[in-house]
Design an enzyme around this catalytic site. Sequence first.
Site, PDB file in Angstrom:
ATOM      1  N   ASP A 176     132.733 -18.846   4.335  1.00 50.07           N
ATOM      2  CA  ASP A 176     132.661 -18.399   5.725  1.00 50.07           C
ATOM      3  C   ASP A 176     131.950 -17.048   5.809  1.00 50.07           C
ATOM      4  O   ASP A 176     130.974 -16.874   6.533  1.00 50.07           O
ATOM      5  CB  ASP A 176     134.102 -18.357   6.242  1.00 50.07           C
ATOM      6  CG  ASP A 176     134.294 -17.613   7.541  1.00 50.07           C
ATOM      7  OD1 ASP A 176     133.338 -17.027   8.064  1.00 50.07           O
ATOM      8  OD2 ASP A 176     135.428 -17.610   8.043  1.00 50.07           O
ATOM      9  N   CYS A 211     129.515 -21.505   9.038  1.00 52.78           N
ATOM     10  CA  CYS A 211     129.425 -22.882   9.524  1.00 52.78           C
ATOM     11  C   CYS A 211     128.624 -22.964  10.820  1.00 52.78           C
ATOM     12  O   CYS A 211     127.996 -23.987  11.117  1.00 52.78           O
ATOM     13  CB  CYS A 211     130.799 -23.511   9.699  1.00 52.78           C
ATOM     14  SG  CYS A 211     131.746 -22.931  11.127  1.00 52.78           S
ATOM     15  N   TYR A 212     128.596 -21.860  11.600  1.00 49.41           N
ATOM     16  CA  TYR A 212     127.842 -21.863  12.847  1.00 49.41           C
ATOM     17  C   TYR A 212     126.347 -21.746  12.613  1.00 49.41           C
ATOM     18  O   TYR A 212     125.563 -21.848  13.563  1.00 49.41           O
ATOM     19  CB  TYR A 212     128.346 -20.769  13.779  1.00 49.41           C
ATOM     20  CG  TYR A 212     129.730 -21.075  14.272  1.00 49.41           C
ATOM     21  CD1 TYR A 212     129.948 -22.148  15.134  1.00 49.41           C
ATOM     22  CD2 TYR A 212     130.827 -20.344  13.832  1.00 49.41           C
ATOM     23  CE1 TYR A 212     131.225 -22.471  15.555  1.00 49.41           C
ATOM     24  CE2 TYR A 212     132.108 -20.667  14.255  1.00 49.41           C
ATOM     25  CZ  TYR A 212     132.302 -21.721  15.111  1.00 49.41           C
ATOM     26  OH  TYR A 212     133.561 -22.057  15.525  1.00 49.41           O
ATOM     27  N   ASP A 240     130.321 -16.565  11.286  1.00 50.20           N
ATOM     28  CA  ASP A 240     130.904 -17.579  10.403  1.00 50.20           C
ATOM     29  C   ASP A 240     129.762 -18.480   9.950  1.00 50.20           C
ATOM     30  O   ASP A 240     128.972 -18.959  10.770  1.00 50.20           O
ATOM     31  CB  ASP A 240     131.957 -18.385  11.174  1.00 50.20           C
ATOM     32  CG  ASP A 240     132.680 -19.426  10.328  1.00 50.20           C
ATOM     33  OD1 ASP A 240     132.072 -19.944   9.377  1.00 50.20           O
ATOM     34  OD2 ASP A 240     133.843 -19.732  10.636  1.00 50.20           O
ATOM     35  N   HIS A 283     131.920 -23.029  23.310  1.00 48.23           N
ATOM     36  CA  HIS A 283     132.174 -22.978  21.868  1.00 48.23           C
ATOM     37  C   HIS A 283     130.996 -23.619  21.142  1.00 48.23           C
ATOM     38  O   HIS A 283     130.490 -24.663  21.567  1.00 48.23           O
ATOM     39  CB  HIS A 283     133.474 -23.732  21.588  1.00 48.23           C
ATOM     40  CG  HIS A 283     133.907 -23.754  20.155  1.00 48.23           C
ATOM     41  ND1 HIS A 283     133.265 -24.495  19.192  1.00 48.23           N
ATOM     42  CD2 HIS A 283     134.934 -23.133  19.528  1.00 48.23           C
ATOM     43  CE1 HIS A 283     133.883 -24.335  18.030  1.00 48.23           C
ATOM     44  NE2 HIS A 283     134.885 -23.507  18.213  1.00 48.23           N
ATOM     45  N   HIS A 293     132.413 -25.363   4.691  1.00 52.96           N
ATOM     46  CA  HIS A 293     131.436 -24.307   4.906  1.00 52.96           C
ATOM     47  C   HIS A 293     130.200 -24.508   4.041  1.00 52.96           C
ATOM     48  O   HIS A 293     129.085 -24.153   4.445  1.00 52.96           O
ATOM     49  CB  HIS A 293     132.065 -22.935   4.660  1.00 52.96           C
ATOM     50  CG  HIS A 293     132.949 -22.482   5.779  1.00 52.96           C
ATOM     51  ND1 HIS A 293     134.305 -22.719   5.791  1.00 52.96           N
ATOM     52  CD2 HIS A 293     132.662 -21.833   6.944  1.00 52.96           C
ATOM     53  CE1 HIS A 293     134.826 -22.227   6.905  1.00 52.96           C
ATOM     54  NE2 HIS A 293     133.858 -21.690   7.620  1.00 52.96           N
ATOM     55  N   ARG A 315     131.709 -18.193  19.361  1.00 57.40           N
ATOM     56  CA  ARG A 315     131.958 -17.933  20.774  1.00 57.40           C
ATOM     57  C   ARG A 315     132.089 -16.432  20.963  1.00 57.40           C
ATOM     58  O   ARG A 315     132.063 -15.668  19.985  1.00 57.40           O
ATOM     59  CB  ARG A 315     133.208 -18.665  21.265  1.00 57.40           C
ATOM     60  CG  ARG A 315     134.431 -18.587  20.378  1.00 57.40           C
ATOM     61  CD  ARG A 315     135.448 -19.681  20.720  1.00 57.40           C
ATOM     62  NE  ARG A 315     136.471 -19.816  19.700  1.00 57.40           N
ATOM     63  CZ  ARG A 315     137.751 -19.498  19.856  1.00 57.40           C
ATOM     64  NH1 ARG A 315     138.166 -18.996  21.007  1.00 57.40           N
ATOM     65  NH2 ARG A 315     138.618 -19.670  18.893  1.00 57.40           N
ATOM     66  N   LYS A 338     133.785 -13.056  18.637  1.00 59.86           N
ATOM     67  CA  LYS A 338     134.247 -13.605  17.363  1.00 59.86           C
ATOM     68  C   LYS A 338     133.340 -13.119  16.242  1.00 59.86           C
ATOM     69  O   LYS A 338     132.197 -12.721  16.449  1.00 59.86           O
ATOM     70  CB  LYS A 338     134.242 -15.134  17.397  1.00 59.86           C
ATOM     71  CG  LYS A 338     135.124 -15.729  18.481  1.00 59.86           C
ATOM     72  CD  LYS A 338     136.596 -15.551  18.171  1.00 59.86           C
ATOM     73  CE  LYS A 338     137.049 -16.582  17.153  1.00 59.86           C
ATOM     74  NZ  LYS A 338     138.515 -16.531  16.955  1.00 59.86           N
ATOM     75  N   ASP A 353     134.471 -23.301   0.238  1.00 60.86           N
ATOM     76  CA  ASP A 353     135.104 -24.587   0.533  1.00 60.86           C
ATOM     77  C   ASP A 353     134.013 -25.579   0.899  1.00 60.86           C
ATOM     78  O   ASP A 353     132.874 -25.213   1.176  1.00 60.86           O
ATOM     79  CB  ASP A 353     136.143 -24.451   1.651  1.00 60.86           C
ATOM     80  CG  ASP A 353     135.548 -23.992   2.971  1.00 60.86           C
ATOM     81  OD1 ASP A 353     134.912 -24.823   3.643  1.00 60.86           O
ATOM     82  OD2 ASP A 353     135.704 -22.805   3.324  1.00 60.86           O
TER      83      ASP A 353
END
Length: 389
Positions: free
Chosen positions: A320, A265-266, A263, A214, A330, A257, A260, A327
């Site tokens: 996201d 945040c990654y 996103d 992850h 993120h 991961r 998926k 938010d």
Amino acid sequence: MVILDGPETLTSEDQHSCEENVLAFFKHVWLSGAQAEICLQREAHLAWLKRGFTSLPPNFAGLDASRPWFVFWIAHAMEVLGDFDDHWAPKVASFLSHCQDPTGGFAGGPSQLPHLAPTYAAVSALMVAGTEEAYQVVDRAAMYDFLMRMKSPEGGFKMHDEGETDMRGCYCAIAVASMLHILTDELMEGIPEYICRCQTWEGGIAGEEGLEAHGGYSYCGLATLCIAGKADALDLHGFLKWAVHKQMTHEGGFQGRANKLVDSCYSFWQGAIFPLLHEAFRQGGSEKVPLPKDHCWFAPEPLQMYLLLACQHPAGGLRDKPNKSADFYHTCYALSGMAVSQYDVSNHTPLLGDLGNLLERTDARSDQRKKKPSTLVSKDATFSSWHYY
């Protein structure tokens, strides 16, 4: 308090819709040569963040145990945008002083129980504040006792008294100890072995033994070992092979991961892995792998394009992915990831758009020779705290 992503079901319909919307816009930008017109909506983001710093709506009441996180997410986002100043520092120090437990550590709010996650958030926010008043908030002796109490027989750290042991605990504890200059061999005992047991056949690191790799947990595990100068305990080649396949070729952003969606945040959790891997290979001896001199194995411009075109909310803040709300979580990690991508190993700035898009440098790399911990604060804040302690 879970600081990483929760479960998200990937359907072919969701993936197709997301990819179609993003790809159509990206193709238009590249074909029209309009990259220079891609702008970071800095003022809108700052206005949105400052409103959140002073007042949150009633629907946030359910997150009362996460208040230091809001302080950190907002403060660090403002720091990366270059607009955190002395006006906010005393407010940060004053509030977080009420979240510190007399027995050590910080809680999610005043009069709550101490927990490693808000402890990391609180200490990081105090580093961002960067004043003597902020540094003096932390009871370092009690903090050390708290961290030692959280050590688990399994080799990692419990998140709280009688709580779960996972990769977040390792990073939160060791990053806090590093920021406060209280890191010892006693604290690190058993940590490299625990993290190595959580590295999976894929190459990345899982939250616990036996789970899948992850992005967030991989960053936490690698950063922990980089802080201690022990990253060569991992299979770094397998780690790198796993990480490079997490930047999506269509959208430009990262997935957390396998199988998926992208996103934002990654952008940090995955993107910041690469300068850490570069440093980890250096720590282990660069003769083991030819280190690139002008990049860190990922493509920064496509990542920045995804963030600037797909993730900026018109009313301020980042999200996201398209069609989601902005938010603070993120916003913090999307901006942090973009900042990481704008500074390569040769101090060149691979910048998409004009200089107005350039962010402050995030200290994602660990270099024990220069005492720079792998923590999510700016380089200036890192040096200031090391000098004080």
